[in-house]
Scaffold this active site. Structure first.
Site, mmCIF file in Angstrom:
data_model
loop_
_atom_site.group_PDB
_atom_site.id
_atom_site.type_symbol
_atom_site.label_atom_id
_atom_site.label_comp_id
_atom_site.label_asym_id
_atom_site.label_seq_id
_atom_site.Cartn_x
_atom_site.Cartn_y
_atom_site.Cartn_z
ATOM 1 N N GLU A 136 10.032 -1.847 9.787
ATOM 2 C CA GLU A 136 8.578 -1.924 9.946
ATOM 3 C C GLU A 136 8.119 -1.249 11.239
ATOM 4 O O GLU A 136 7.127 -0.505 11.251
ATOM 5 C CB GLU A 136 8.139 -3.396 9.930
ATOM 6 C CG GLU A 136 6.689 -3.653 10.335
ATOM 7 C CD GLU A 136 5.663 -3.010 9.405
ATOM 8 O OE1 GLU A 136 6.063 -2.524 8.334
ATOM 9 O OE2 GLU A 136 4.475 -2.997 9.770
ATOM 10 N N HIS B 287 8.298 2.512 11.049
ATOM 11 C CA HIS B 287 7.141 2.987 10.267
ATOM 12 C C HIS B 287 5.889 3.064 11.148
ATOM 13 O O HIS B 287 5.131 4.042 11.095
ATOM 14 C CB HIS B 287 6.910 2.030 9.090
ATOM 15 C CG HIS B 287 5.715 2.388 8.251
ATOM 16 N ND1 HIS B 287 5.523 3.631 7.709
ATOM 17 C CD2 HIS B 287 4.639 1.661 7.881
ATOM 18 C CE1 HIS B 287 4.393 3.660 7.031
ATOM 19 N NE2 HIS B 287 3.820 2.482 7.126
ATOM 20 N N HIS C 264 -4.358 1.350 1.531
ATOM 21 C CA HIS C 264 -3.534 1.933 2.600
ATOM 22 C C HIS C 264 -2.745 3.135 2.063
ATOM 23 O O HIS C 264 -2.688 4.197 2.701
ATOM 24 C CB HIS C 264 -2.592 0.854 3.135
ATOM 25 C CG HIS C 264 -1.818 1.266 4.359
ATOM 26 N ND1 HIS C 264 -2.398 1.837 5.463
ATOM 27 C CD2 HIS C 264 -0.486 1.192 4.652
ATOM 28 C CE1 HIS C 264 -1.484 2.095 6.376
ATOM 29 N NE2 HIS C 264 -0.313 1.722 5.917
ATOM 30 N N HIS D 280 -0.596 1.701 -16.279
ATOM 31 C CA HIS D 280 0.046 2.835 -15.588
ATOM 32 C C HIS D 280 0.849 3.680 -16.571
ATOM 33 O O HIS D 280 0.828 4.913 -16.519
ATOM 34 C CB HIS D 280 0.950 2.290 -14.484
ATOM 35 C CG HIS D 280 1.590 3.354 -13.633
ATOM 36 N ND1 HIS D 280 0.892 4.361 -13.023
ATOM 37 C CD2 HIS D 280 2.902 3.563 -13.297
ATOM 38 C CE1 HIS D 280 1.712 5.144 -12.344
ATOM 39 N NE2 HIS D 280 2.939 4.693 -12.499
#
Length: 367
Positions: free
Chosen positions: A103, A106, A169, A281
């Site tokens: 994390e 990133h 995001h 999808h």
């Protein structure tokens, strides 16, 4: 409230991260530093999107449960005791040393992209007299976009991976990639050069716009599948739980504002809602295949020896389409393996890049 020391430490880390590509560019000859920086930003944003997918797929998004630091520090080394305490309290929980590092790396990469865009703004301002004001104002817009993206990154953590926040995001990340690619392929410095390039634009812009719209919808549906962990809601292919049309609950599945794993009433989301998310999808992928196949075919048909780039990107489009189909099916058949899921996310970003690059040869006057 994050303290000053935390910000200074994070700034130092970002300076190191951003300094490496800047130093590399400084030593390279050829194109101008400004132009090289623009393309490096495209490359790093693509990498950031892929690493963001890796962060999400390894359930590392809450590896550090606060923002912008990790337990109020700039890196997991300083937060080791807090991380180990959280891991011991909940061994199967979201906090481990490895997830904390994933994390934080990133976040370092995201802040590096932001810092490099700031450098781009400074360079564009420095070149206002030579290039005009447009590159400067556009780079300011990119800086605003990356700041908004950073805000959604913070909300992703503080709102505990709320699906719509994580989805936005991701969408903003792809929008940033598209804008940076469009910015990089502009001939900003051509006006101060004695060399002029004659650009042939045989590709119909309407067809390209249709492909963009279809891709945006499909990326949203894919992100909605991923953020709701609905990949395995239909564990077989091409049917879903053996049915050609599975039982679905579209309203529950596409209620956008709700917590992860819950419906709008705060109860656990039902399997049929997850099946609706997955099925949407998969069905829309058929339309994507038709539109993109036609676009790729037209690109190959319209390409001439004078514009070999269009032919290359037409072939790339077909390759990426094949990659998305194979990895999409693999995600279902092989129960969402990390490599296939990662390639599927990278393929989406590559399709965005490919369409923007093809816009270089597109015109509204072409039929």
């Amino acid at each position: 409230m994050p303290n000053l020391l935390l910000f200074l430490e994070l700034a130092a880390i970002v300076i190191v991260f951003a300094g490496l590509p800047l130093a590399y560019l400084w030593t390279r000859r050829g194109y101008s530093f400004f132009q090289k920086l623009n393309w490096v930003l495209v490359f790093m944003t693509f990498d950031l999107i892929v690493f963001g997918a890796f962060t999400r797929l390894t359930d590392s998004g809450l590896g550090c449960p606060d923002w912008p630091g990790c337990y109020g520090t700039s890196n997991p080394f300083h937060a080791l005791s807090d991380i180990q305490q959280a891991e011991n309290a909940l061994p199967s929980g979201p906090v481990t040393v490895m997830k904390a590092w994933i994390e934080m790396i990133h976040r370092y990469l995201a802040m590096t992209v932001g810092a490099l865009i700031l450098v781009q703004v400074v360079l564009a301002f420095h070149k206002v007299k030579a290039l005009g004001k447009t590159p400067f104002f556009v780079s300011l817009g990119l800086l605003l976009l990356v700041c908004i993206q950073g805000a959604f990154g913070a909300w992703t953590v503080t709102l505990k991976l709320q699906p719509i926040i994580v989805t936005i995001h991701l969408m903003l990340a792809l929008l940033l990639l598209a804008c940076l690619t469009a910015y990089a392929q502009q001939a900003w410095e051509e006006k101060i050069s004695i060399v002029r390039t004659l650009r042939i634009k045989p590709l119909p812009a309407a067809l390209l716009l249709t492909a963009f719209i279809v891709l945006v919808i499909q990326v949203f549906l894919g992100a909605w599948v991923s953020t709701n962990y609905a990949v395995l809601a239909c564990p077989d292919f091409p049917t879903c739980l053996g049915a050609a049309w599975p039982e679905t609950n579209w309203v529950e599945g596409f209620t956008l504002w709700r917590q992860l794993g819950l419906n709008a009433q705060g109860e656990f989301i039902s399997p049929v809602a997850l099946q609706a998310i997955h099925w949407a999808h998969r069905l829309f992928a058929v339309l994507v295949f038709v539109v993109f196949s036609f676009l790729g075919w037209r690109a190959l048909q319209l390409a001439t020896p004078a514009i070999p780039g269009l032919k290359r990107f037409g072939k790339l489009l077909f390759s990426l389409l094949a990659l998305q189909i194979l990895t999409g099916i693999s995600n279902v058949v092989f129960q969402w393996p990390l490599l296939a899921a990662l390639l599927h996310s990278a393929g989406s970003a590559a399709l965005v890049f490919c369409l923007v690059r093809m816009s270089y040869w597109a015109s509204w006057k072409s039929l």
